[in-house]
Write an enzyme that holds these catalytic residues in place. Sequence first.
Site, PDB file in Angstrom:
ATOM      1  CG  ASP A   4      68.077  75.238  22.991  1.00 54.10           C
ATOM      2  OD1 ASP A   4      67.502  75.333  24.087  1.00 54.10           O
ATOM      3  OD2 ASP A   4      67.822  75.996  22.019  1.00 54.10           O
TER       4      ASP A   4
ATOM      5  CG  LEU B  12      71.498  77.848  20.499  1.00 54.27           C
ATOM      6  CD1 LEU B  12      72.923  78.269  20.115  1.00 54.27           C
ATOM      7  CD2 LEU B  12      71.283  78.103  21.997  1.00 54.27           C
TER       8      LEU B  12
ATOM      9  CE1 TYR C 239      52.768  76.546  24.451  1.00 53.94           C
ATOM     10  CE2 TYR C 239      50.904  77.270  25.762  1.00 53.94           C
ATOM     11  CZ  TYR C 239      52.186  76.773  25.680  1.00 53.94           C
ATOM     12  OH  TYR C 239      52.878  76.499  26.827  1.00 53.94           O
TER      13      TYR C 239
HETATM   14  N1  UFG Z   1      49.404  90.888  30.774  1.00 53.69           N
HETATM   15  C1  UFG Z   1      49.282  92.270  30.768  1.00 53.69           C
HETATM   16  N2  UFG Z   1      50.333  93.011  30.322  1.00 53.69           N
HETATM   17  C2  UFG Z   1      51.484  92.456  29.869  1.00 53.69           C
HETATM   18  C3  UFG Z   1      51.615  91.049  29.888  1.00 53.69           C
HETATM   19  C4  UFG Z   1      50.553  90.289  30.343  1.00 53.69           C
HETATM   20  O1  UFG Z   1      48.239  92.812  31.153  1.00 53.69           O
HETATM   21  O2  UFG Z   1      52.389  93.201  29.479  1.00 53.69           O
HETATM   22  C5  UFG Z   1      48.291  90.083  31.302  1.00 53.69           C
HETATM   23  C6  UFG Z   1      47.767  89.053  30.318  1.00 53.69           C
HETATM   24  O3  UFG Z   1      46.787  89.611  29.471  1.00 53.69           O
HETATM   25  C7  UFG Z   1      47.221  87.993  31.278  1.00 53.69           C
HETATM   26  C8  UFG Z   1      48.166  88.069  32.489  1.00 53.69           C
HETATM   27  O4  UFG Z   1      48.774  89.364  32.407  1.00 53.69           O
HETATM   28  O5  UFG Z   1      45.950  88.362  31.696  1.00 53.69           O
HETATM   29  C9  UFG Z   1      49.247  87.026  32.472  1.00 53.69           C
HETATM   30  O6  UFG Z   1      49.865  87.030  31.191  1.00 53.69           O
HETATM   31  P1  UFG Z   1      51.167  86.207  30.812  1.00 53.69           P
HETATM   32  O7  UFG Z   1      51.469  86.474  29.383  1.00 53.69           O
HETATM   33  O8  UFG Z   1      52.235  86.495  31.808  1.00 53.69           O
HETATM   34  O9  UFG Z   1      50.750  84.701  31.018  1.00 53.69           O
HETATM   35  P2  UFG Z   1      49.518  83.880  30.416  1.00 53.69           P
HETATM   36  O10 UFG Z   1      48.653  83.538  31.568  1.00 53.69           O
HETATM   37  O11 UFG Z   1      48.883  84.536  29.270  1.00 53.69           O
HETATM   38  O12 UFG Z   1      50.273  82.623  29.789  1.00 53.69           O
HETATM   39  C10 UFG Z   1      51.222  81.870  30.512  1.00 53.69           C
HETATM   40  C11 UFG Z   1      52.195  81.208  29.557  1.00 53.69           C
HETATM   41  C12 UFG Z   1      51.481  80.267  28.652  1.00 53.69           C
HETATM   42  C13 UFG Z   1      50.672  79.306  29.452  1.00 53.69           C
HETATM   43  C14 UFG Z   1      49.789  80.024  30.435  1.00 53.69           C
HETATM   44  C15 UFG Z   1      49.103  79.046  31.321  1.00 53.69           C
HETATM   45  O13 UFG Z   1      52.864  82.182  28.769  1.00 53.69           O
HETATM   46  O14 UFG Z   1      52.426  79.559  27.881  1.00 53.69           O
HETATM   47  O15 UFG Z   1      50.572  80.895  31.236  1.00 53.69           O
HETATM   48  O16 UFG Z   1      48.554  79.673  32.423  1.00 53.69           O
HETATM   49  F1  UFG Z   1      49.893  78.571  28.644  1.00 53.69           F
END
Ligand code: UFG
Length: 326
Positions: free
Chosen positions: A33, A35, A142
């Site tokens: 890693d 880090l 990504y």
């Molecule tokens: N969200 C909020 N507030 C926050 C954080 C997130 O409303 O503070 C919403 C986002 O807009 C989204 C949902 O919650 O609608 C989930 O968001 P996340 O960031 O937890 O996860 P994502 O679905 O965007 O993405 C995650 C991973 C990615 C991956 C994806 C695949 O971070 O790497 O899942 O489903 F590609």
Amino acid sequence: KKLSLLVCGGAGYIGSHMARMIAEAGHDVTVFDNLSTGHLEALKWGKFIKGDLRNQDDLDDAFQDTEFDAVFHFSGLIVVSESVEKPFEYYDNNVTGTINLLQAMRKYGVDKFIFSSTAAVYGDPVMDMITEDHPLKPLSPYGRSKLYVEEILQDYAEAYGFDSACFRYFNAAGAHPDSRIGEAHSPETHLIPNVLLSCIDEGRRLKIFGDSYSTPDGTCVRDYVHVQDLCSAHLKALNFINENKGAHVFNLGNGQGFSIIEVIKAASQVIGREIGFDFEPARSGDSPRLVADSSKAADLLGWEPEFDNLTSIIETAYRWHKKPAF
Ligand code: UFG
């Protein structure tokens, strides 16, 4: 048989849970890693080599002393919005880094590979329950960086006899139940940690991105899957690729979708208090709904998630965030 396994990205969130599970299954584990986003404090299991996948000398350090039976690869940059701003960093780290790793594996005669991919390879879903044969149209650098590696692995299976499994994670969440390790991103962009942190840190109010998606309550629907369950699938895949040649892909999710509002309700029950929030404009690139059909992993790997309900996932995350060890 006792195996010798390399975990790239083993200081990160999912990688550290994997390194621990491998060690606790009685195998030898080496973590590699740089880090950049991982934590030294997460490295309580196995041997550690600090190095970068883009540096051949670092890779030689990892491979020259140990004959690995397989490599697990979790070293990835993962923030979708950042990848839109910094495509070079994403392709350099996620694609070039992986090609270097595969090259080191060839040099040292290791041909079993398990790779962290993502549901982001599907882009805007056209299926309610996404299966692995859903069209692959990632919406961000990504997602494309992960898809390119999946395609490279198909070519490596054909040309070099590499055997691999790619796991398309849906929304990884939770922490080891004993909370010695857990999720520690900086800045934190994921929903469940942000919901919990908004209750733990005064001054930190929860934002919901978007209220008018084409979903029952207007907020995005996701399939949350526990980090320990992701890791158990990786161990099962190791046996599978030893018996089944080629490049394989599997979805990993619980097959149940929860809206942001539903996640907040479940967290509110776990914590025992109301959770306030503000609506903000939608984040660019967010899909309205991402829910996995993981029957392929169930059928071929015998994978069965232990944390198959949202409350149990949030409980382990809360235990960690209340008192994070790092
Ligand atoms: N969200 C909020 N507030 C926050 C954080 C997130 O409303 O503070 C919403 C986002 O807009 C989204 C949902 O919650 O609608 C989930 O968001 P996340 O960031 O937890 O996860 P994502 O679905 O965007 O993405 C995650 C991973 C990615 C991956 C994806 C695949 O971070 O790497 O899942 O489903 F590609």
